[in-house]
Design an enzyme around this catalytic site. Structure first.
Site, PDB file in Angstrom:
ATOM      1  N   ARG A 123      17.795  33.657  52.158  1.00 53.10           N
ATOM      2  CA  ARG A 123      18.979  34.039  52.738  1.00 53.10           C
ATOM      3  C   ARG A 123      19.940  32.775  52.858  1.00 53.10           C
ATOM      4  O   ARG A 123      20.852  32.917  53.723  1.00 53.10           O
ATOM      5  CB  ARG A 123      18.839  34.530  54.430  1.00 53.10           C
ATOM      6  CG  ARG A 123      18.131  35.946  54.009  1.00 53.10           C
ATOM      7  CD  ARG A 123      18.259  36.750  54.976  1.00 53.10           C
ATOM      8  NE  ARG A 123      17.726  38.292  56.234  1.00 53.10           N
ATOM      9  CZ  ARG A 123      16.214  37.943  57.122  1.00 53.10           C
ATOM     10  NH1 ARG A 123      16.407  36.694  57.432  1.00 53.10           N
ATOM     11  NH2 ARG A 123      15.468  39.543  56.728  1.00 53.10           N
ATOM     12  N   LYS A 145      31.662  31.072  44.821  1.00 56.32           N
ATOM     13  CA  LYS A 145      31.905  32.574  43.946  1.00 56.32           C
ATOM     14  C   LYS A 145      30.195  31.812  43.261  1.00 56.32           C
ATOM     15  O   LYS A 145      29.974  31.039  42.453  1.00 56.32           O
ATOM     16  CB  LYS A 145      32.604  32.454  42.967  1.00 56.32           C
ATOM     17  CG  LYS A 145      33.672  33.179  43.745  1.00 56.32           C
ATOM     18  CD  LYS A 145      34.506  33.921  42.668  1.00 56.32           C
ATOM     19  CE  LYS A 145      35.915  34.553  43.427  1.00 56.32           C
ATOM     20  NZ  LYS A 145      36.849  35.131  42.129  1.00 56.32           N
ATOM     21  N   GLU A 187      41.977  26.728  31.631  1.00 54.86           N
ATOM     22  CA  GLU A 187      41.529  26.749  33.349  1.00 54.86           C
ATOM     23  C   GLU A 187      42.303  25.356  33.355  1.00 54.86           C
ATOM     24  O   GLU A 187      42.985  26.092  35.381  1.00 54.86           O
ATOM     25  CB  GLU A 187      40.266  26.613  33.669  1.00 54.86           C
ATOM     26  CG  GLU A 187      39.152  27.859  33.364  1.00 54.86           C
ATOM     27  CD  GLU A 187      39.772  29.496  33.790  1.00 54.86           C
ATOM     28  OE1 GLU A 187      40.613  28.828  34.549  1.00 54.86           O
ATOM     29  OE2 GLU A 187      39.382  30.553  33.847  1.00 54.86           O
ATOM     30  N   LYS A 229      42.303  23.144  42.726  1.00 54.08           N
ATOM     31  CA  LYS A 229      40.902  24.922  42.361  1.00 54.08           C
ATOM     32  C   LYS A 229      40.761  24.540  44.594  1.00 54.08           C
ATOM     33  O   LYS A 229      40.564  25.568  45.130  1.00 54.08           O
ATOM     34  CB  LYS A 229      40.023  24.305  42.214  1.00 54.08           C
ATOM     35  CG  LYS A 229      38.717  25.543  42.124  1.00 54.08           C
ATOM     36  CD  LYS A 229      38.822  27.118  42.080  1.00 54.08           C
ATOM     37  CE  LYS A 229      37.724  28.028  42.169  1.00 54.08           C
ATOM     38  NZ  LYS A 229      37.265  28.025  41.265  1.00 54.08           N
ATOM     39  N   GLU A 239      38.802  35.225  49.106  1.00 57.66           N
ATOM     40  CA  GLU A 239      39.549  36.055  48.633  1.00 57.66           C
ATOM     41  C   GLU A 239      39.688  37.382  49.509  1.00 57.66           C
ATOM     42  O   GLU A 239      40.052  38.202  48.898  1.00 57.66           O
ATOM     43  CB  GLU A 239      38.804  35.929  47.372  1.00 57.66           C
ATOM     44  CG  GLU A 239      39.761  36.566  45.960  1.00 57.66           C
ATOM     45  CD  GLU A 239      38.825  36.218  44.711  1.00 57.66           C
ATOM     46  OE1 GLU A 239      37.486  37.016  44.823  1.00 57.66           O
ATOM     47  OE2 GLU A 239      39.126  36.478  43.522  1.00 57.66           O
ATOM     48  N   ARG A 243      43.799  32.874  47.484  1.00 50.38           N
ATOM     49  CA  ARG A 243      42.999  33.032  46.594  1.00 50.38           C
ATOM     50  C   ARG A 243      43.360  33.500  44.914  1.00 50.38           C
ATOM     51  O   ARG A 243      42.957  33.703  44.247  1.00 50.38           O
ATOM     52  CB  ARG A 243      41.678  32.830  46.912  1.00 50.38           C
ATOM     53  CG  ARG A 243      40.701  32.499  45.925  1.00 50.38           C
ATOM     54  CD  ARG A 243      38.929  32.359  46.357  1.00 50.38           C
ATOM     55  NE  ARG A 243      37.851  31.918  45.725  1.00 50.38           N
ATOM     56  CZ  ARG A 243      36.577  31.579  46.312  1.00 50.38           C
ATOM     57  NH1 ARG A 243      37.043  31.397  47.004  1.00 50.38           N
ATOM     58  NH2 ARG A 243      36.010  30.756  45.117  1.00 50.38           N
ATOM     59  N   ASN A 247      42.967  33.631  39.577  1.00 50.64           N
ATOM     60  CA  ASN A 247      43.039  34.850  38.994  1.00 50.64           C
ATOM     61  C   ASN A 247      44.044  34.998  38.074  1.00 50.64           C
ATOM     62  O   ASN A 247      44.188  35.765  36.816  1.00 50.64           O
ATOM     63  CB  ASN A 247      43.126  36.586  39.203  1.00 50.64           C
ATOM     64  CG  ASN A 247      41.493  36.586  39.860  1.00 50.64           C
ATOM     65  OD1 ASN A 247      40.037  36.115  39.248  1.00 50.64           O
ATOM     66  ND2 ASN A 247      41.523  36.672  41.330  1.00 50.64           N
ATOM     67  N   HIS A 250      43.587  36.638  33.990  1.00 53.08           N
ATOM     68  CA  HIS A 250      42.697  36.635  34.772  1.00 53.08           C
ATOM     69  C   HIS A 250      42.491  38.786  34.726  1.00 53.08           C
ATOM     70  O   HIS A 250      41.190  39.455  33.415  1.00 53.08           O
ATOM     71  CB  HIS A 250      41.637  36.289  35.723  1.00 53.08           C
ATOM     72  CG  HIS A 250      41.230  34.777  35.541  1.00 53.08           C
ATOM     73  ND1 HIS A 250      41.826  33.778  35.345  1.00 53.08           N
ATOM     74  CD2 HIS A 250      39.977  34.248  35.764  1.00 53.08           C
ATOM     75  CE1 HIS A 250      41.224  33.124  34.647  1.00 53.08           C
ATOM     76  NE2 HIS A 250      39.933  32.865  35.141  1.00 53.08           N
ATOM     77  N   HIS A 254      40.232  39.267  31.520  1.00 55.77           N
ATOM     78  CA  HIS A 254      38.804  40.329  31.249  1.00 55.77           C
ATOM     79  C   HIS A 254      38.676  41.655  30.360  1.00 55.77           C
ATOM     80  O   HIS A 254      37.476  42.151  30.754  1.00 55.77           O
ATOM     81  CB  HIS A 254      38.269  40.543  33.628  1.00 55.77           C
ATOM     82  CG  HIS A 254      38.305  39.152  34.061  1.00 55.77           C
ATOM     83  ND1 HIS A 254      38.015  39.473  35.542  1.00 55.77           N
ATOM     84  CD2 HIS A 254      37.269  38.294  34.038  1.00 55.77           C
ATOM     85  CE1 HIS A 254      37.816  38.195  35.862  1.00 55.77           C
ATOM     86  NE2 HIS A 254      37.603  37.641  34.810  1.00 55.77           N
ATOM     87  N   HIS A 267      35.090  32.340  27.237  1.00 54.23           N
ATOM     88  CA  HIS A 267      36.380  32.317  28.952  1.00 54.23           C
ATOM     89  C   HIS A 267      37.279  31.791  28.819  1.00 54.23           C
ATOM     90  O   HIS A 267      38.022  32.593  28.834  1.00 54.23           O
ATOM     91  CB  HIS A 267      35.351  32.621  30.039  1.00 54.23           C
ATOM     92  CG  HIS A 267      35.799  32.942  31.393  1.00 54.23           C
ATOM     93  ND1 HIS A 267      36.546  33.916  32.243  1.00 54.23           N
ATOM     94  CD2 HIS A 267      36.257  32.012  32.276  1.00 54.23           C
ATOM     95  CE1 HIS A 267      36.991  33.936  32.741  1.00 54.23           C
ATOM     96  NE2 HIS A 267      37.218  32.986  32.982  1.00 54.23           N
TER      97      HIS A 267
END
Lengths: 361, 361
Positions: A123, A145, A187, A229, A239, A243, A247, A250, A254, A267
């Protein structure tokens, strides 16, 4: 100018430092972050291992750690349940306890995979991100993330798991393949566009030296991009709102990755095309703003495959699969000026088709 | 007396309510917890589904939800990567978004499995625990522990993921098999022993009616036991310190489950034996304390298989695999009086053998 040696990510009990320093001082930084020498696990990939795994384990051993190295195949395919399960088996087989740190030595793939392993073992065990790609140093290693891909989409399984330390050596960026360097720059440009007019001017001023990886410029560029960032993440750990501006480009990007097949575009290349589309959308929504300089910088980012072959209706449909879609509405990060981003819902498919056309031709 | 209708679990931004009410009011409570009707996923098992799945989905549908029910096999074997992966596939196949809640309708197995699915889907979707066993209503559904088992041990893969709501209907406890009822009572007794002399006296006073599941007594017992769990969890969300007292009897108990093979003893039965061992250890460490009443109540908890067959040296060895073991030291939760627990390191294997002997004969 940002402090080029350390950034504090302010997340209350989960706060941590991003340190920029030579790999040789990584073990010392781990101690300073409160980790006590003992067993540790280093997860890396077949590209990075020959370059830096030995240097890192030697430093760790010298300061009393007992590192166990696990080398995964390089590439996006590694962000899979198959490799996650293999990590669980190998790491649990070591008889670790909750204090045993996992170090992610590599780019975004290793960081996401090893990060989710650290999030889910017992955990949650401590995670040390040791990013070796530009995209990881300025973006993916910061903010917690982690995750793997699923047949139905990228990053659909994972967790928010903040690292105990991010340790980035800008010198390792000199060994990156050229296409990974320019992909990472996407980025960097994105961070400037959404949050910092002054950093945008820095990128404009030094662009040629940046493309050449000038060692006088790179450390400051990396630290300033990482700082943006870190600041956005600190404002919105999981998020829920702010936040989302990270994106920018993105939602479009994506869709390109999904439609073209993961790996056809990097990417960063998909984000570059996505930013061009998002800048067109921004210009539609804020006709009084001047995005000329932003368009120029986005156009200066190289994209290797020819995007003209992509099918616009299919790309639009693919955007609805994005996990940020809420209750079926498409949301986009747009700019109202260079250095300031916000989120807008867009329903107009003709407008989106125009944005795609501007980006892909 | 504790408020029998709602308990607030105070965890800052992750605070939530535990509500005790008829299943028919579950959908209303979800709205009160801030969840907006839409698609939702109900995970349950083959024992619980025929009893309560239809009643729950009907109530959800009436208030505007579109529930999708997934029924897993009953039993500890379901807490596996195989079943987790099947949940990921089925739920992601629905095209959920980050607001889609997962409801765990069942006992500890369903709560842990569905809870970890909720923790890991899209890096976390809302989780509603609808516990139907005693052990889940007073213990496992509260506190955010989720996870699956691994070949090397129980609960070794998982996450802390706090629910948005715990909704418990004490009436459903009347349909529990007898052995599950008494197994759940082990955790109820544990909560009293570690944290509340007055609740311990309540259990003594009403013990016969409690064994008979008297509907006049059960709701108060459940609420008071849940209140203790909620309070300890609020003090220590991710088990850094104080929360460890909830493991009273568990270091011994986990070793029994591991050694006898999972399922031979129920978790509650293993905890019962573990508490007997831990009370013996407590008496060694605090010879002036009087644990007579505690021993009597622990002896009044039924254990079905004969524990005398278990091998003490093997059990002691198995304790070292517990994930709470830090840097190879064995730690135990002990009492210095009834209603007050603390953590102690113990190295003396002869002492541990004596504790095992007291518990197993």
């Amino acid at each position: 100018m940002a402090d080029a040696s350390a950034i504090h990510v302010n997340l209350g009990a989960r706060s941590y430092a991003i340190r920029f320093d030579a790999l040789q001082r990584c073990a010392l930084a781990m101690e300073q972050a409160g980790l006590l020498p003992g067993r540790c696990v280093v997860v890396t990939d077949e590209n990075v291992a020959p370059l830096y795994a030995r240097a890192l384990t030697q430093v760790l051993s010298e300061r009393g750690w007992t590192p166990h190295v696990i080398t995964c195949p390089a590439g996006e395919q590694t962000k899979s349940l198959h490799h996650l399960s293999a990590l669980w088996d190998e790491i649990l087989g070591l008889g670790i306890d909750r204090r045993t740190p996992v170090l992610a030595l590599g780019g975004g793939v290793v960081g996401d995979l090893a990060g989710f392993a650290a999030a889910s073992l017992l955990r949650g065990v401590p995670l040390v991100q040791v990013p070796t790609s530009l995209i990881a140093q300025v973006d993916s290693a910061i903010g917690g993330k982690t995750g793997i891909n699923h047949a139905t989409g990228k990053n659909l399984i994972g967790a928010f798991h903040q690292p105990t330390l991010v340790f980035a050596d800008p010198a390792v960026l000199q060994t990156l393949p050229a296409r990974e360097w320019t992909s990472g720059l996407a980025e960097v440009v994105k961070h400037a566009l959404i949050a910092s007019p002054s950093f945008f001017r820095f990128l404009q001023t030094h662009w040629t030296r940046i493309l050449d990886r000038d060692v006088e410029i790179v450390p400051e560029m990396v630290a300033r991009a990482a700082q943006i960032k870190a600041k956005v993440v600190a404002e919105d750990e999981t998020e829920q709102g702010r936040r989302a501006i990270l994106n920018f480009g993105h939602t479009f990007g994506h869709a390109i990755e999904r439609e073209a097949g993961y790996g056809a575009f990097t990417h960063g290349e998909a984000v570059t095309l996505g930013m061009r589309a998002a800048l067109r959308l921004s210009a539609h929504l804020y006709p009084d703003a001047d995005f000329t300089a932003a368009r120029q910088l986005a156009s200066a980012l190289p994209v290797h495959p020819n995007p003209a072959q992509l099918d616009v209706p299919t790309l639009t449909k693919a955007m609805y699969f994005d996990k940020k879609v809420k209750q079926g509405r498409l949301r986009f990060v747009v700019l109202d000026e260079i250095g300031h981003a916000l989120v807008r819902d867009v329903q107009d498919e003709a407008l989106l088709a125009d944005c795609w056309a501007a980006a892909l031709t």
